[in-house]
Design a protein around this motif. Sequence first.
Motif, PDB file in Angstrom:
ATOM      1  N   MET A  69       0.837  -1.200   0.000  1.00 44.08           N
ATOM      2  CA  MET A  69       0.000   0.000   0.000  1.00 44.08           C
ATOM      3  C   MET A  69       0.877   1.257   0.000  1.00 44.08           C
ATOM      4  SD  MET A  69      -3.058  -0.757   2.654  1.00 44.08           S
ATOM      5  CE  MET A  69      -3.434  -2.446   3.029  1.00 44.08           C
ATOM      6  N   ALA A  70       1.975   1.177   0.729  1.00 40.85           N
ATOM      7  CA  ALA A  70       2.869   2.333   0.817  1.00 40.85           C
ATOM      8  C   ALA A  70       3.844   2.384  -0.351  1.00 40.85           C
ATOM      9  CB  ALA A  70       3.645   2.290   2.136  1.00 40.85           C
ATOM     10  N   MET A  71       4.306   1.201  -0.790  1.00 45.17           N
ATOM     11  CA  MET A  71       5.286   1.129  -1.871  1.00 45.17           C
ATOM     12  C   MET A  71       4.808   0.114  -2.906  1.00 45.17           C
ATOM     13  SD  MET A  71       8.780   1.238   0.358  1.00 45.17           S
ATOM     14  CE  MET A  71       8.221   0.289   1.760  1.00 45.17           C
ATOM     15  N   PRO A  72       4.052   0.540  -3.896  1.00 48.88           N
ATOM     16  CA  PRO A  72       3.499  -0.381  -4.887  1.00 48.88           C
ATOM     17  C   PRO A  72       4.556  -1.197  -5.630  1.00 48.88           C
ATOM     18  CG  PRO A  72       2.497   1.782  -5.103  1.00 48.88           C
ATOM     19  CD  PRO A  72       3.615   1.910  -4.112  1.00 48.88           C
ATOM     20  N   GLU A  73       5.781  -0.720  -5.679  1.00 49.79           N
ATOM     21  CA  GLU A  73       6.825  -1.468  -6.369  1.00 49.79           C
ATOM     22  C   GLU A  73       7.167  -2.783  -5.664  1.00 49.79           C
ATOM     23  OE1 GLU A  73       8.860   1.748  -3.821  1.00 49.79           O
ATOM     24  OE2 GLU A  73       7.126   1.648  -5.135  1.00 49.79           O
ATOM     25  N   LEU A 121      -4.092   5.828   6.515  1.00 45.47           N
ATOM     26  CA  LEU A 121      -3.968   7.153   7.122  1.00 45.47           C
ATOM     27  C   LEU A 121      -2.528   7.655   7.085  1.00 45.47           C
ATOM     28  CD1 LEU A 121      -6.139   6.458  10.299  1.00 45.47           C
ATOM     29  CD2 LEU A 121      -6.851   7.636   8.224  1.00 45.47           C
ATOM     30  N   VAL A 122      -1.602   6.770   7.360  1.00 47.55           N
ATOM     31  CA  VAL A 122      -0.200   7.154   7.486  1.00 47.55           C
ATOM     32  C   VAL A 122       0.419   7.507   6.130  1.00 47.55           C
ATOM     33  CG1 VAL A 122       2.089   6.302   8.144  1.00 47.55           C
ATOM     34  CG2 VAL A 122       0.122   5.852   9.612  1.00 47.55           C
ATOM     35  N   VAL A 123       0.159   6.709   5.113  1.00 45.70           N
ATOM     36  CA  VAL A 123       0.795   6.934   3.805  1.00 45.70           C
ATOM     37  C   VAL A 123       0.419   8.293   3.210  1.00 45.70           C
ATOM     38  CG1 VAL A 123       0.954   6.079   1.441  1.00 45.70           C
ATOM     39  CG2 VAL A 123       1.150   4.490   3.342  1.00 45.70           C
ATOM     40  N   PRO A 124      -0.874   8.668   3.130  1.00 45.83           N
ATOM     41  CA  PRO A 124      -1.179   9.995   2.583  1.00 45.83           C
ATOM     42  C   PRO A 124      -0.618  11.134   3.435  1.00 45.83           C
ATOM     43  CG  PRO A 124      -3.150   8.639   2.597  1.00 45.83           C
ATOM     44  CD  PRO A 124      -2.098   7.892   3.348  1.00 45.83           C
ATOM     45  N   THR A 125      -0.585  10.941   4.754  1.00 47.51           N
ATOM     46  CA  THR A 125      -0.018  11.972   5.625  1.00 47.51           C
ATOM     47  C   THR A 125       1.465  12.143   5.334  1.00 47.51           C
ATOM     48  OG1 THR A 125      -1.627  11.420   7.345  1.00 47.51           O
ATOM     49  CG2 THR A 125       0.329  12.650   8.040  1.00 47.51           C
ATOM     50  N   TYR A 126       2.182  11.045   5.209  1.00 44.15           N
ATOM     51  CA  TYR A 126       3.609  11.102   4.898  1.00 44.15           C
ATOM     52  C   TYR A 126       3.836  11.779   3.547  1.00 44.15           C
ATOM     53  CZ  TYR A 126       8.182   9.569   3.309  1.00 44.15           C
ATOM     54  OH  TYR A 126       9.450   9.539   2.795  1.00 44.15           O
ATOM     55  N   GLN A 127       3.044  11.410   2.559  1.00 44.35           N
ATOM     56  CA  GLN A 127       3.199  11.989   1.225  1.00 44.35           C
ATOM     57  C   GLN A 127       2.897  13.482   1.224  1.00 44.35           C
ATOM     58  OE1 GLN A 127       0.713   9.383  -1.087  1.00 44.35           O
ATOM     59  NE2 GLN A 127       2.375   7.929  -1.441  1.00 44.35           N
TER      60      GLN A 127
END
Length: 169
Positions: A69-73, A121-127
């Motif tokens: 979810m955080a790193m699609p690669e 929640l965390v991934v969009p906040t980090y981005q």
Amino acid sequence: MAELNESQAEPPKLDPSDPLDRIAMEAMGEERAQAQADADFIDPPQPPGIDPAQTWGQIPFMFGKVLGMAMPELAGVYTEEKCYQWGVGMAAVSEKYGWDAGEVIGRFGPEIALAVASVPLVVPTYQAIKARREAKEREEKARPREEKDITPSDNHPMGQAPGGFVDPA
């Protein structure tokens, strides 16, 4: 002649059409079921069809889904096949040390569920934080430096004669 114990004697032939024999057959079935239940309580049978490698492989598979979810690669890294291969190795180690995958997953299940629920929640906040910092850095690089005028003016004390004297001319 040797005497036979009751357990060694052949059971009497019962007629299913006779009501009393049917009652006796039901009683024998219940006795056998109770004996099996007692034996299973003392020495429980192994659950059928549980593959320890597959159970252990679920741990990195779930971890990979969260990371994906955080790193699609990373989606191609944590495949079911690769996680199962890891599970095969882990099953051998767990057998050596007496670890149980179901117990580990059951023990840390709530934490895993919390991690999975936190990722959206965390991934969009980090981005968003990262994008804001990058925009600020670009703005600072694009902004020209303000140069100060260092030439003395008439009002400035450096433009006056030394000692504060005024020229009477």
